[in-house]
Design a protein around this motif. Structure first.
Motif, mmCIF file in Angstrom:
data_model
loop_
_atom_site.group_PDB
_atom_site.id
_atom_site.type_symbol
_atom_site.label_atom_id
_atom_site.label_comp_id
_atom_site.label_asym_id
_atom_site.label_seq_id
_atom_site.Cartn_x
_atom_site.Cartn_y
_atom_site.Cartn_z
ATOM 1 N N PHE A 38 0.665 -1.087 0.042
ATOM 2 C CA PHE A 38 -0.278 0.025 0.081
ATOM 3 C C PHE A 38 0.893 1.225 -0.027
ATOM 4 C CE2 PHE A 38 -2.194 -3.295 2.242
ATOM 5 C CZ PHE A 38 -3.379 -3.270 1.743
ATOM 6 N N ILE A 39 0.312 2.220 -0.415
ATOM 7 C CA ILE A 39 0.668 3.595 -0.165
ATOM 8 C C ILE A 39 -0.267 4.278 1.035
ATOM 9 C CG2 ILE A 39 0.955 5.868 -0.927
ATOM 10 C CD1 ILE A 39 2.882 3.841 -2.303
ATOM 11 N N ALA A 40 0.838 4.645 1.959
ATOM 12 C CA ALA A 40 0.032 5.160 3.355
ATOM 13 C C ALA A 40 0.374 6.783 3.196
ATOM 14 C CB ALA A 40 0.672 4.600 4.457
ATOM 15 N N VAL A 41 -0.972 7.402 3.324
ATOM 16 C CA VAL A 41 -0.939 8.881 3.368
ATOM 17 C C VAL A 41 -1.298 9.299 4.958
ATOM 18 C CG1 VAL A 41 -1.716 10.949 2.262
ATOM 19 C CG2 VAL A 41 -1.512 8.918 1.048
ATOM 20 N N GLY A 42 -0.657 10.263 5.619
ATOM 21 C CA GLY A 42 -1.000 11.101 6.666
ATOM 22 C C GLY A 42 -1.055 12.537 6.338
ATOM 23 N N VAL A 43 -2.115 13.190 6.504
ATOM 24 C CA VAL A 43 -2.300 14.610 6.318
ATOM 25 C C VAL A 43 -2.474 15.435 7.643
ATOM 26 C CG1 VAL A 43 -3.860 16.367 5.092
ATOM 27 C CG2 VAL A 43 -3.615 14.163 4.128
ATOM 28 N N TYR A 44 -1.700 16.400 7.827
ATOM 29 C CA TYR A 44 -1.477 17.134 9.293
ATOM 30 C C TYR A 44 -1.847 18.514 9.130
ATOM 31 C CZ TYR A 44 0.712 12.634 10.069
ATOM 32 O OH TYR A 44 0.876 11.156 10.256
ATOM 33 N N THR A 45 -2.304 19.046 10.134
ATOM 34 C CA THR A 45 -2.641 20.400 9.902
ATOM 35 C C THR A 45 -1.671 21.491 11.030
ATOM 36 O OG1 THR A 45 -4.383 20.132 11.497
ATOM 37 C CG2 THR A 45 -4.988 20.036 9.490
ATOM 38 N N ASN A 46 -1.017 20.792 11.694
ATOM 39 C CA ASN A 46 -0.267 21.784 12.675
ATOM 40 C C ASN A 46 0.997 21.085 13.044
ATOM 41 O OD1 ASN A 46 -0.957 20.397 15.333
ATOM 42 N ND2 ASN A 46 -2.979 21.142 14.806
ATOM 43 N N LYS A 47 1.810 21.702 13.682
ATOM 44 C CA LYS A 47 3.117 21.192 14.019
ATOM 45 C C LYS A 47 2.868 20.132 15.380
ATOM 46 C CE LYS A 47 4.635 25.134 16.832
ATOM 47 N NZ LYS A 47 5.446 26.080 16.915
ATOM 48 N N ASP A 48 2.055 20.410 16.092
ATOM 49 C CA ASP A 48 1.754 19.399 17.465
ATOM 50 C C ASP A 48 1.274 18.120 17.083
ATOM 51 O OD1 ASP A 48 2.576 21.703 18.878
ATOM 52 O OD2 ASP A 48 0.408 22.596 18.992
ATOM 53 N N THR A 49 0.829 17.871 15.703
ATOM 54 C CA THR A 49 0.227 16.508 15.470
ATOM 55 C C THR A 49 1.022 16.063 14.265
ATOM 56 O OG1 THR A 49 -1.437 17.435 13.862
ATOM 57 C CG2 THR A 49 -2.108 17.338 16.132
ATOM 58 N N PHE A 50 1.964 16.963 13.827
ATOM 59 C CA PHE A 50 2.832 16.346 12.693
ATOM 60 C C PHE A 50 3.406 15.160 12.872
ATOM 61 C CE2 PHE A 50 6.420 16.838 9.731
ATOM 62 C CZ PHE A 50 5.747 16.458 8.536
ATOM 63 N N LEU A 51 3.288 13.972 12.051
ATOM 64 C CA LEU A 51 3.921 12.648 12.068
ATOM 65 C C LEU A 51 3.278 11.858 13.238
ATOM 66 C CD1 LEU A 51 7.555 13.581 10.900
ATOM 67 C CD2 LEU A 51 5.549 12.863 9.522
ATOM 68 N N LYS A 52 2.319 12.361 13.891
ATOM 69 C CA LYS A 52 1.708 11.356 15.016
ATOM 70 C C LYS A 52 0.600 10.697 14.359
ATOM 71 C CE LYS A 52 3.330 14.014 18.777
ATOM 72 N NZ LYS A 52 3.460 15.568 19.202
ATOM 73 N N ASN A 53 0.606 9.606 13.889
ATOM 74 C CA ASN A 53 -0.432 8.810 13.180
ATOM 75 C C ASN A 53 -1.936 9.034 13.576
ATOM 76 O OD1 ASN A 53 1.468 8.335 11.315
ATOM 77 N ND2 ASN A 53 1.780 5.980 12.222
ATOM 78 N N GLU A 54 -1.917 8.712 14.984
ATOM 79 C CA GLU A 54 -3.221 9.093 15.563
ATOM 80 C C GLU A 54 -3.883 10.197 15.622
ATOM 81 O OE1 GLU A 54 -0.110 9.716 18.545
ATOM 82 O OE2 GLU A 54 -0.501 8.152 17.112
ATOM 83 N N LYS A 55 -2.890 11.543 15.405
ATOM 84 C CA LYS A 55 -3.330 12.495 15.308
ATOM 85 C C LYS A 55 -3.775 13.216 14.021
ATOM 86 C CE LYS A 55 -2.543 13.512 20.078
ATOM 87 N NZ LYS A 55 -2.073 14.295 21.290
ATOM 88 N N ALA A 56 -3.441 12.411 12.986
ATOM 89 C CA ALA A 56 -3.867 12.983 11.489
ATOM 90 C C ALA A 56 -5.012 13.494 11.137
ATOM 91 C CB ALA A 56 -3.307 11.546 10.576
#
Length: 140
Positions: A38-56
């Motif tokens: 698969f290709i996995a995509v995470g979209v984030y809206t701020n620096k506090d959640t960036f790269l935290k999968n559960e907070k995408a």
């Protein structure tokens, strides 16, 4: 005259909804080496959640396609976003890393590049979306 007033009233009623316009983010994942996994995509809206999968803000797994994999994410409001993707080659829906945490599967970021000692920051990856938007992200 009544028709004109009805039309003006209808337009005024729609104005609040225009502020929450929904857009499609199209991601073209380039340099995909195989159709495995698969290709996995995470979209984030701020620096506090960036790269935290559960907070995408949004995320998706889609079948990998060798060469270029196209992913459309509809219904995103205007705003600032950063994207992280990886090719989950073995299909376990996790980013596999070595014993010190370095990714073993190909990955990429919107705009920013992987650094020698870690990922780029949200600010290095972020872009402004004010309508439908297309971005190309190579993975390696």
């Amino acid at each position: 005259m009544l028709q004109r007033k009805t039309l003006i009233f209808s337009l005024l009623m729609c104005l609040p909804f225009l502020a929450f316009s929904q857009n499609t983010l199209t991601i073209l994942v380039e340099d995909v080496q195989s159709s495995d996994g698969f290709i996995a995509v995470g979209v984030y809206t701020n620096k506090d959640t960036f790269l935290k999968n559960e907070k995408a803000f949004a995320g998706i797994f889609t079948k990998a396609e060798e060469g270029v994999t196209r992913i459309d994410l509809p219904d995103l409001p205007n705003g600032e976003y950063a994207v992280c993707i990886f090719h989950d080659e073995n299909g376990n829906k996790e980013m596999d890393t070595n014993f010190i945490g370095i990714p073993k599967e190909p990955l990429g970021f919107s705009i920013g590049k992987l650094k020698t000692f870690g990922p780029p920051s949200f600010d290095e990856c972020s872009f402004e979306m004010k309508g439908d938007f297309e971005i190309r992200i190579p993975i390696n």
